[in-house]
Write a protein that holds these residues in place. Structure first.
Motif, PDB file in Angstrom:
ATOM      1  N   ASP A 190       0.873  -1.175   0.000  1.00 37.93           N
ATOM      2  CA  ASP A 190       0.000   0.000   0.000  1.00 37.93           C
ATOM      3  C   ASP A 190       0.910   1.225   0.000  1.00 37.93           C
ATOM      4  O   ASP A 190       1.507   1.571   1.023  1.00 37.93           O
ATOM      5  N   ARG A 192       0.070   4.362  -0.538  1.00 37.17           N
ATOM      6  CA  ARG A 192      -0.657   5.619  -0.380  1.00 37.17           C
ATOM      7  C   ARG A 192      -0.202   6.395   0.849  1.00 37.17           C
ATOM      8  O   ARG A 192      -0.597   7.523   1.042  1.00 37.17           O
ATOM      9  N   GLY A 193       0.593   5.781   1.688  1.00 40.58           N
ATOM     10  CA  GLY A 193       1.158   6.484   2.837  1.00 40.58           C
ATOM     11  C   GLY A 193       0.445   6.348   4.087  1.00 40.58           C
ATOM     12  O   GLY A 193      -0.224   5.845   4.732  1.00 40.58           O
TER      13      GLY A 193
END
Length: 193
Positions: A190, A192-193
């Motif tokens: 993932d 997206r941070g």
């Protein structure tokens, strides 16, 4: 060539057996014979009643190919296969109407011939479709056996010996354990941070 998977979910194993049981006792026995012995389909189809009826073990002569850089050569090994109680019970019930020299997985065509690999594949594919399974073939039986032994014991050396594999990595890949780890690794990505 398609890569087939083991049936990982025990409920699905039971569902497939139930489906086959409702259709044909020979086909149910074929499925159970594969998942309880871990044999290749080519070693299962030639089995006769005399080989397994009222026995606790039976013997299979496997033909293997040993490959080296220079050449390949074939050799045979004799393998001792225990017959677990559930399988022994299925064999006893199924074999009532068979002569001692009859093939267990007898074809309806011809006098006393086993079904073909293609027919075994078709049986398993029909069950897979009916039970919502994908990536299923004749090796699924052997892989299901290995997968569940591994989940119970975590003993890759034992399975490596049973399957005759040259390395633990090959065994783990064969039974789908490596694929499970790969799938989990991908699932964790993932960005997206």
């Amino acid at each position: 060539m398609n890569f087939v998977q083991p049936i990982r979910d025990i409920d699905k194993v039971i569902e497939v057996q139930s489906f086959l049981s409702n259709r044909n006792s020979r086909d149910e026995l074929l499925f159970c014979f594969g998942i309880y012995t871990g044999l290749r389909i080519s070693d299962i189809l030639p089995v006769k009643k005399i080989d397994v009826f009222n026995k606790d073990v039976f013997f299979v002569t496997e033909i293997k190919t040993k490959r080296s850089r220079k050449k390949s050569r074939k050799y045979t090994t004799k393998k001792r296969i225990p017959i677990v109680p559930h399988l022994k019970k299925l064999i006893a019930i199924y074999c009532n109407d068979l002569d001692m020299d009859d093939y267990l997985f007898k074809s309806r065509q011809g006098r006393n011939r086993p079904i073909t690999r293609v027919r075994a594949y078709d049986i398993l594919r029909e069950a897979a479709v009916a039970c919502g399974l994908k990536e299923i073939g004749t090796h699924t039986l052997r892989k299901t056996f290995g997968y569940h032994i591994y989940q119970e014991t975590k003993d890759v050396a034992l399975l490596q010996d049973i399957f005759g594999h040259s390395a633990p990595y090959i065994t783990l890949k064969y039974i789908g354990v490596n694929q499970d780890a790969i799938d989990r690794a991908y699932g964790k990505l993932d960005f997206r941070g």
